[in-house]
Design a protein around this motif. Structure first.
Motif, PDB file in Angstrom:
ATOM      1  N   LEU A  40       0.824  -1.209   0.000  1.00  0.00           N
ATOM      2  CA  LEU A  40       0.000   0.000   0.000  1.00  0.00           C
ATOM      3  C   LEU A  40       0.856   1.255   0.000  1.00  0.00           C
ATOM      4  O   LEU A  40       0.561   2.224  -0.708  1.00  0.00           O
ATOM      5  CB  LEU A  40      -0.942   0.000   1.204  1.00  0.00           C
ATOM      6  N   ARG A  41       1.926   1.239   0.757  1.00  0.00           N
ATOM      7  CA  ARG A  41       2.823   2.403   0.783  1.00  0.00           C
ATOM      8  C   ARG A  41       3.500   2.609  -0.566  1.00  0.00           C
ATOM      9  O   ARG A  41       3.770   3.748  -0.959  1.00  0.00           O
ATOM     10  CB  ARG A  41       3.842   2.253   1.900  1.00  0.00           C
ATOM     11  N   SER A  42       3.757   1.533  -1.281  1.00  0.00           N
ATOM     12  CA  SER A  42       4.367   1.677  -2.604  1.00  0.00           C
ATOM     13  C   SER A  42       3.387   2.328  -3.580  1.00  0.00           C
ATOM     14  O   SER A  42       3.805   3.000  -4.525  1.00  0.00           O
ATOM     15  CB  SER A  42       4.840   0.320  -3.142  1.00  0.00           C
ATOM     16  N   LEU A  43       2.094   2.171  -3.344  1.00  0.00           N
ATOM     17  CA  LEU A  43       1.094   2.836  -4.178  1.00  0.00           C
ATOM     18  C   LEU A  43       1.185   4.349  -4.022  1.00  0.00           C
ATOM     19  O   LEU A  43       0.993   5.091  -4.988  1.00  0.00           O
ATOM     20  CB  LEU A  43      -0.311   2.361  -3.821  1.00  0.00           C
ATOM     21  N   GLN A  44       1.486   4.794  -2.826  1.00  0.00           N
ATOM     22  CA  GLN A  44       1.627   6.225  -2.588  1.00  0.00           C
ATOM     23  C   GLN A  44       2.776   6.784  -3.426  1.00  0.00           C
ATOM     24  O   GLN A  44       2.646   7.836  -4.043  1.00  0.00           O
ATOM     25  CB  GLN A  44       1.872   6.490  -1.110  1.00  0.00           C
ATOM     26  N   ALA A  45       3.883   6.060  -3.491  1.00  0.00           N
ATOM     27  CA  ALA A  45       5.020   6.500  -4.294  1.00  0.00           C
ATOM     28  C   ALA A  45       4.648   6.538  -5.772  1.00  0.00           C
ATOM     29  O   ALA A  45       5.032   7.451  -6.504  1.00  0.00           O
ATOM     30  CB  ALA A  45       6.215   5.583  -4.060  1.00  0.00           C
ATOM     31  N   GLN A  46       3.881   5.549  -6.229  1.00  0.00           N
ATOM     32  CA  GLN A  46       3.447   5.524  -7.627  1.00  0.00           C
ATOM     33  C   GLN A  46       2.531   6.697  -7.934  1.00  0.00           C
ATOM     34  O   GLN A  46       2.621   7.300  -9.005  1.00  0.00           O
ATOM     35  CB  GLN A  46       2.727   4.214  -7.947  1.00  0.00           C
ATOM     36  N   LEU A  48       2.510   9.639  -6.463  1.00  0.00           N
ATOM     37  CA  LEU A  48       3.332  10.845  -6.518  1.00  0.00           C
ATOM     38  C   LEU A  48       4.099  10.918  -7.834  1.00  0.00           C
ATOM     39  O   LEU A  48       4.224  11.987  -8.431  1.00  0.00           O
ATOM     40  CB  LEU A  48       4.300  10.880  -5.335  1.00  0.00           C
ATOM     41  N   LYS A  49       4.584   9.788  -8.288  1.00  0.00           N
ATOM     42  CA  LYS A  49       5.314   9.736  -9.558  1.00  0.00           C
ATOM     43  C   LYS A  49       4.389  10.128 -10.714  1.00  0.00           C
ATOM     44  O   LYS A  49       4.769  10.881 -11.598  1.00  0.00           O
ATOM     45  CB  LYS A  49       5.872   8.327  -9.774  1.00  0.00           C
ATOM     46  N   GLU A  50       3.162   9.612 -10.708  1.00  0.00           N
ATOM     47  CA  GLU A  50       2.195   9.933 -11.749  1.00  0.00           C
ATOM     48  C   GLU A  50       1.817  11.409 -11.724  1.00  0.00           C
ATOM     49  O   GLU A  50       1.673  12.028 -12.763  1.00  0.00           O
ATOM     50  CB  GLU A  50       0.947   9.064 -11.615  1.00  0.00           C
ATOM     51  N   GLN A  51       1.649  11.957 -10.520  1.00  0.00           N
ATOM     52  CA  GLN A  51       1.307  13.371 -10.414  1.00  0.00           C
ATOM     53  C   GLN A  51       2.428  14.237 -10.958  1.00  0.00           C
ATOM     54  O   GLN A  51       2.176  15.221 -11.660  1.00  0.00           O
ATOM     55  CB  GLN A  51       1.009  13.732  -8.955  1.00  0.00           C
ATOM     56  N   THR A  52       3.667  13.873 -10.678  1.00  0.00           N
ATOM     57  CA  THR A  52       4.817  14.617 -11.186  1.00  0.00           C
ATOM     58  C   THR A  52       4.882  14.499 -12.701  1.00  0.00           C
ATOM     59  O   THR A  52       5.130  15.476 -13.402  1.00  0.00           O
ATOM     60  CB  THR A  52       6.121  14.076 -10.564  1.00  0.00           C
ATOM     61  N   LYS A  53       4.614  13.320 -13.207  1.00  0.00           N
ATOM     62  CA  LYS A  53       4.635  13.088 -14.654  1.00  0.00           C
ATOM     63  C   LYS A  53       3.591  13.952 -15.345  1.00  0.00           C
ATOM     64  O   LYS A  53       3.862  14.565 -16.375  1.00  0.00           O
ATOM     65  CB  LYS A  53       4.372  11.607 -14.927  1.00  0.00           C
ATOM     66  N   GLN A  54       2.396  14.035 -14.785  1.00  0.00           N
ATOM     67  CA  GLN A  54       1.333  14.842 -15.383  1.00  0.00           C
ATOM     68  C   GLN A  54       1.689  16.324 -15.320  1.00  0.00           C
ATOM     69  O   GLN A  54       1.450  17.067 -16.250  1.00  0.00           O
ATOM     70  CB  GLN A  54      -0.001  14.580 -14.679  1.00  0.00           C
TER      71      GLN A  54
END
Length: 65
Positions: A40-46, A48-54
């Motif tokens: 679940l914590r790894s989902l948070q990192a994903q 954040l990565k997607e938000q940065t990408k967008q």
């Protein structure tokens, strides 16, 4: 984590999913709770990565094109 902030989540797994989780836990000597919490914590990192990408692409999701 204090108990007041904790919550229970109950869900069903297929036999294969349950066996996979149990094998992983046994091999790496981790509890099911620990493994699921880490996932679940790894989902948070994903996220954040997607938000940065967008943000970097001007709000356009390039994976859609």
């Amino acid at each position: 984590m204090p108990r007041k902030e904790q919550g229970w989540i109950t869900f069903q797994l297929s036999l294969q999913e349950r066996q996979l989780l149990e094998q992983y836990c046994k091999r790496f000597k981790r509890t099911k709770t620990d493994v699921l919490r880490s996932l679940l914590r790894s989902l948070q990192a994903q996220l954040l990565k997607e938000q940065t990408k967008q943000f970097d692409s001007g709000g356009v999701d390039l994976d859609l094109f």
